[in-house]
Write a protein that holds these residues in place. Structure first.
Motif, PDB file in Angstrom:
ATOM      1  N   LEU A  54       0.836  -1.152  -0.278  1.00  0.00           N
ATOM      2  CA  LEU A  54       0.330  -0.189  -0.107  1.00  0.00           C
ATOM      3  C   LEU A  54       1.054   1.423   0.002  1.00  0.00           C
ATOM      4  O   LEU A  54       0.832   2.371  -0.705  1.00  0.00           O
ATOM      5  N   SER A  55       1.545   1.447   1.038  1.00  0.00           N
ATOM      6  CA  SER A  55       2.843   2.607   0.837  1.00  0.00           C
ATOM      7  C   SER A  55       3.440   2.391  -0.527  1.00  0.00           C
ATOM      8  O   SER A  55       3.612   3.447  -1.039  1.00  0.00           O
ATOM      9  N   ALA A  56       4.069   1.694  -1.508  1.00  0.00           N
ATOM     10  CA  ALA A  56       4.601   1.376  -2.398  1.00  0.00           C
ATOM     11  C   ALA A  56       3.855   2.150  -3.511  1.00  0.00           C
ATOM     12  O   ALA A  56       3.962   3.485  -4.284  1.00  0.00           O
ATOM     13  N   PHE A  57       2.506   1.523  -3.057  1.00  0.00           N
ATOM     14  CA  PHE A  57       1.264   2.381  -4.230  1.00  0.00           C
ATOM     15  C   PHE A  57       0.990   3.503  -3.898  1.00  0.00           C
ATOM     16  O   PHE A  57       0.962   4.715  -5.125  1.00  0.00           O
ATOM     17  N   LEU A  58       0.603   3.867  -3.217  1.00  0.00           N
ATOM     18  CA  LEU A  58       0.794   5.648  -2.893  1.00  0.00           C
ATOM     19  C   LEU A  58       1.805   6.753  -2.886  1.00  0.00           C
ATOM     20  O   LEU A  58       1.112   7.214  -3.521  1.00  0.00           O
ATOM     21  N   ASP A  59       3.363   5.774  -2.629  1.00  0.00           N
ATOM     22  CA  ASP A  59       3.715   6.946  -3.214  1.00  0.00           C
ATOM     23  C   ASP A  59       4.421   7.174  -4.560  1.00  0.00           C
ATOM     24  O   ASP A  59       4.812   8.119  -4.819  1.00  0.00           O
ATOM     25  N   SER A  60       3.541   6.123  -5.320  1.00  0.00           N
ATOM     26  CA  SER A  60       4.573   6.046  -6.805  1.00  0.00           C
ATOM     27  C   SER A  60       2.908   6.822  -7.257  1.00  0.00           C
ATOM     28  O   SER A  60       3.253   7.227  -8.986  1.00  0.00           O
ATOM     29  N   ASP A  61       1.162   7.194  -6.813  1.00  0.00           N
ATOM     30  CA  ASP A  61       0.826   7.407  -7.284  1.00  0.00           C
ATOM     31  C   ASP A  61       1.131   9.755  -7.538  1.00  0.00           C
ATOM     32  O   ASP A  61       0.763  10.537  -6.435  1.00  0.00           O
ATOM     33  N   ARG A  62       1.317   9.461  -8.322  1.00  0.00           N
ATOM     34  CA  ARG A  62       1.842  11.006  -8.655  1.00  0.00           C
ATOM     35  C   ARG A  62      -0.135  12.160  -8.326  1.00  0.00           C
ATOM     36  O   ARG A  62       0.793  13.504  -7.725  1.00  0.00           O
ATOM     37  N   ALA A  63      -0.441  11.857  -8.828  1.00  0.00           N
ATOM     38  CA  ALA A  63      -1.727  12.451  -8.960  1.00  0.00           C
ATOM     39  C   ALA A  63      -2.546  12.259  -7.393  1.00  0.00           C
ATOM     40  O   ALA A  63      -3.106  13.782  -6.684  1.00  0.00           O
ATOM     41  N   ALA A  65      -0.163  12.557  -4.864  1.00  0.00           N
ATOM     42  CA  ALA A  65       0.180  13.149  -3.881  1.00  0.00           C
ATOM     43  C   ALA A  65       0.538  14.626  -4.768  1.00  0.00           C
ATOM     44  O   ALA A  65       0.317  15.424  -3.695  1.00  0.00           O
ATOM     45  N   LYS A  66      -0.094  15.448  -5.573  1.00  0.00           N
ATOM     46  CA  LYS A  66      -0.557  17.143  -5.750  1.00  0.00           C
ATOM     47  C   LYS A  66      -1.506  16.685  -5.291  1.00  0.00           C
ATOM     48  O   LYS A  66      -1.751  18.030  -4.834  1.00  0.00           O
ATOM     49  N   ALA A  67      -2.529  15.868  -5.384  1.00  0.00           N
ATOM     50  CA  ALA A  67      -3.914  16.689  -4.374  1.00  0.00           C
ATOM     51  C   ALA A  67      -3.133  16.433  -3.073  1.00  0.00           C
ATOM     52  O   ALA A  67      -4.184  17.174  -2.148  1.00  0.00           O
ATOM     53  N   ARG A  68      -3.432  15.023  -2.307  1.00  0.00           N
ATOM     54  CA  ARG A  68      -2.492  16.248  -1.649  1.00  0.00           C
ATOM     55  C   ARG A  68      -1.948  16.610  -0.329  1.00  0.00           C
ATOM     56  O   ARG A  68      -2.301  17.258   0.897  1.00  0.00           O
ATOM     57  N   GLU A  69      -0.873  17.704  -1.789  1.00  0.00           N
ATOM     58  CA  GLU A  69      -1.034  18.847  -1.003  1.00  0.00           C
ATOM     59  C   GLU A  69      -1.984  19.872  -1.204  1.00  0.00           C
ATOM     60  O   GLU A  69      -1.547  20.961  -0.615  1.00  0.00           O
ATOM     61  N   ARG A  70      -2.140  20.165  -1.997  1.00  0.00           N
ATOM     62  CA  ARG A  70      -3.774  21.044  -2.169  1.00  0.00           C
ATOM     63  C   ARG A  70      -4.168  20.635  -0.735  1.00  0.00           C
ATOM     64  O   ARG A  70      -4.711  21.538   0.034  1.00  0.00           O
ATOM     65  N   LEU A  71      -4.014  19.675  -0.561  1.00  0.00           N
ATOM     66  CA  LEU A  71      -5.042  19.519   1.363  1.00  0.00           C
ATOM     67  C   LEU A  71      -4.753  20.182   1.904  1.00  0.00           C
ATOM     68  O   LEU A  71      -5.154  20.740   3.001  1.00  0.00           O
ATOM     69  N   GLY A  72      -2.885  19.139   2.079  1.00  0.00           N
ATOM     70  CA  GLY A  72      -2.178  20.267   3.110  1.00  0.00           C
ATOM     71  C   GLY A  72      -2.033  22.037   3.220  1.00  0.00           C
ATOM     72  O   GLY A  72      -2.057  22.393   4.067  1.00  0.00           O
ATOM     73  N   ALA A  73      -2.033  22.187   1.632  1.00  0.00           N
ATOM     74  CA  ALA A  73      -2.225  23.842   1.985  1.00  0.00           C
ATOM     75  C   ALA A  73      -3.445  24.790   2.068  1.00  0.00           C
ATOM     76  O   ALA A  73      -3.319  25.713   2.887  1.00  0.00           O
ATOM     77  N   ARG A  74      -4.700  23.045   2.125  1.00  0.00           N
ATOM     78  CA  ARG A  74      -6.044  24.449   2.871  1.00  0.00           C
ATOM     79  C   ARG A  74      -6.260  24.136   3.563  1.00  0.00           C
ATOM     80  O   ARG A  74      -6.672  25.027   4.902  1.00  0.00           O
TER      81      ARG A  74
END
Length: 76
Positions: A54-63, A65-74
């Motif tokens: 699961l960690s490897a899958f999430l780490d490789s999902d660029r979309a 990662a970008k969406a999660r960065e937006r969540l963090g910014a909000r």
């Protein structure tokens, strides 16, 4: 307060999850564990491999990662 070089270590308390999978996924995970053992010469139970998968899958999902960065910014 002291300004240490090492940041505070994050919480590493494991969280137990219980999931139900379909038979075909269960078989695929069993096969993965067998292939892992053949490759690395070390048996690991599926329950130990799933978090790494699961960690490897999430780490490789660029979309993701970008969406999660937006969540963090909000939320920050």
């Amino acid at each position: 307060m002291v300004d240490l070089k090492l940041a505070r270590i994050p919480d590493r308390t494991p969280v137990k999850l219980t999931i139900t999978v379909l038979p075909d996924l269960h078989q695929a995970l069993q096969d993965y564990a067998r292939i892992y053992a053949e490759t690395y010469g070390r048996d690991e139970p599926v329950s130990e491999l799933v978090p790494a998968i699961l960690s490897a899958f999430l780490d490789s999902d660029r979309a993701f990662a970008k969406a999660r960065e937006r969540l963090g910014a909000r939320s920050g």
